[in-house]
Scaffold this motif. Sequence first.
Motif, short mmCIF file in Angstrom:
data_model
loop_
_atom_site.label_atom_id
_atom_site.label_comp_id
_atom_site.label_asym_id
_atom_site.label_seq_id
_atom_site.Cartn_x
_atom_site.Cartn_y
_atom_site.Cartn_z
N PHE A 134 0.83 -1.21 0.00
CA PHE A 134 0.00 0.00 0.00
C PHE A 134 0.87 1.26 0.00
O PHE A 134 0.53 2.26 -0.65
N GLY A 135 1.96 1.23 0.75
CA GLY A 135 2.87 2.37 0.75
C GLY A 135 3.46 2.62 -0.63
O GLY A 135 3.51 3.75 -1.11
N ALA A 136 3.89 1.53 -1.28
CA ALA A 136 4.42 1.65 -2.64
C ALA A 136 3.33 2.09 -3.61
O ALA A 136 3.57 2.86 -4.54
N GLY A 137 2.10 1.60 -3.38
CA GLY A 137 0.99 1.99 -4.23
C GLY A 137 0.69 3.48 -4.16
O GLY A 137 0.36 4.11 -5.16
N THR A 138 0.83 4.05 -2.96
CA THR A 138 0.63 5.49 -2.80
C THR A 138 1.66 6.27 -3.61
O THR A 138 1.32 7.23 -4.32
N VAL A 139 2.91 5.85 -3.53
CA VAL A 139 3.99 6.55 -4.23
C VAL A 139 3.84 6.43 -5.74
O VAL A 139 3.93 7.42 -6.48
N LEU A 140 3.60 5.21 -6.22
CA LEU A 140 3.42 5.03 -7.66
C LEU A 140 2.13 5.69 -8.14
O LEU A 140 2.07 6.20 -9.26
N GLY A 141 1.12 5.69 -7.27
CA GLY A 141 -0.13 6.37 -7.62
C GLY A 141 0.08 7.86 -7.84
O GLY A 141 -0.50 8.46 -8.75
N LYS A 142 0.93 8.46 -7.01
CA LYS A 142 1.25 9.87 -7.19
C LYS A 142 1.95 10.10 -8.51
O LYS A 142 1.70 11.09 -9.21
N LYS A 143 2.82 9.17 -8.87
CA LYS A 143 3.53 9.28 -10.15
C LYS A 143 2.55 9.22 -11.31
O LYS A 143 2.71 9.92 -12.32
N VAL A 144 1.51 8.40 -11.16
CA VAL A 144 0.51 8.27 -12.22
C VAL A 144 -0.37 9.51 -12.32
O VAL A 144 -0.57 10.07 -13.40
N VAL A 145 -0.91 9.97 -11.18
CA VAL A 145 -1.85 11.10 -11.23
C VAL A 145 -1.18 12.41 -11.60
O VAL A 145 -1.86 13.38 -11.94
N ASN A 146 0.16 12.45 -11.53
CA ASN A 146 0.84 13.64 -12.03
C ASN A 146 0.62 13.81 -13.53
O ASN A 146 0.63 14.93 -14.05
N ASN A 147 0.44 12.68 -14.23
CA ASN A 147 0.31 12.72 -15.69
C ASN A 147 -1.04 12.26 -16.20
O ASN A 147 -1.24 12.20 -17.41
N LEU A 148 -1.96 11.93 -15.30
CA LEU A 148 -3.23 11.36 -15.74
C LEU A 148 -4.36 11.85 -14.85
O LEU A 148 -4.15 12.15 -13.67
N ASP A 149 -5.56 11.93 -15.40
CA ASP A 149 -6.73 12.30 -14.60
C ASP A 149 -6.90 11.31 -13.45
O ASP A 149 -6.62 10.12 -13.60
N PHE A 150 -7.40 11.81 -12.34
CA PHE A 150 -7.63 10.91 -11.21
C PHE A 150 -8.72 9.89 -11.54
O PHE A 150 -8.71 8.76 -11.06
#
Length: 419
Positions: A180-196
């Motif tokens: 889950f911690g890694a998912g939060t970090v990678l999720g931030k990387k994704v939403v920087n470039n993509l709609d939530f």
Amino acid sequence: MFKRLKINKRTALGAGAIMLAALFRSLDGIFLRPQFYTLPAVVVVFLEHILGFLVLLPWLVKRRWKIKVLSRNDWFAIIGVSVLGGLIGTVFITKAFFAAFGGQITLATVILLQKLQPVFALILARIILKEKLPAKFYVRALLAIGSGYVLAFGQDGLNVFSIQFWHHAAFYSLIAAFAFGAGTVLGKKVVNNLDFQLTAGLRFGITSILAFIVLLVTGDLGSISLLTPHHRISLVIIVFTSGALAMFLYYFGLKRVKASQATILELFRPLSAVILDYFLNGNILTPAQMTATIILLFAIYQIVKSQNKLVSFSANVVHGQGRGFHTANLDVINLELPHGIYLIDMSWKGKKYKGLMHFGYRATFHEAISTELYLANFDGDLYRQHVKVTVQKKIRDIIEFPTAEALKAQIAKDMEQVK
């Protein structure tokens, strides 16, 4: 109100969304997930994700052109979020809670180890996202994490002798915390470039596929037939509370705050669980829990308080698309900024020029992310030149216009704000 509290409005909205998502997720562990402990964990994960995917599918269809222009790195991040946060994290925390509900391990063990999630997220945010945080942030984070433990373990406190570190379910909880911690970090990387919306939809879709494959491999697909009408109702409730809705809110918030802030904001979850326990069961907070609540809320407030720091970066000017827009196209597209139109200052050869910056998808043309400058009172050739850009503030989101002429008209209107 936000100015008086010294909180940026965008950050406040993001923080509120993540805390609301945490509230919905607290319903899951208390009321919903325990009802499924007789079923294989991956069955529950598959069903909640496939149903959530169907709910989020309209957003995927509407914005499908953005999926087509995703970069390889974006896909790696999305798949990483789905594997870690979607499949591994959810399956293992479900298995850990099922073991606790079945009496195989103490619930305290599961909660204690799962609360290590912020620690993993903070470490990974520093390594992967290069989030540089002041020392006082970590002090406040420790206060928040400690308060979360006090709230989670309630009036009886933590009995260290009840912790079963070497039970296999303890490792399930630990794996889930890391995932889950890694998912939060990678999720931030994704939403920087993509709609939530797309981020949530893709995560649920890919996780559904992965979970289905696991069901085929393990032979647990037939367990779906064991679902009772009560199970089906609970699954629908999960989708519209702790599942798709919570994830939708979470990514809305994650787009507006740093990953390190988001993981601390998730500590609102034990507080919301205590609040629900009070209203539903009449259990009153102990003095220790009341103190922990005050400390937690204070720490969260300090963490989300706006920093008001200007973002600056350097870049090289490259060729554009040649559509007749007088822009300086930059070779930098991985800025830690939300997509949008910004007021900027550009420095070049000792002089400063004011203008606008487009950062994000070329929505009107259904094309990939670009960073482009529209400069006022500049007449020259910047091609292959090195420039420095200071971002002042965001003035609007990126809009998809029906024609290029409509886009040009909006740019002219936006340029009126350049002073």
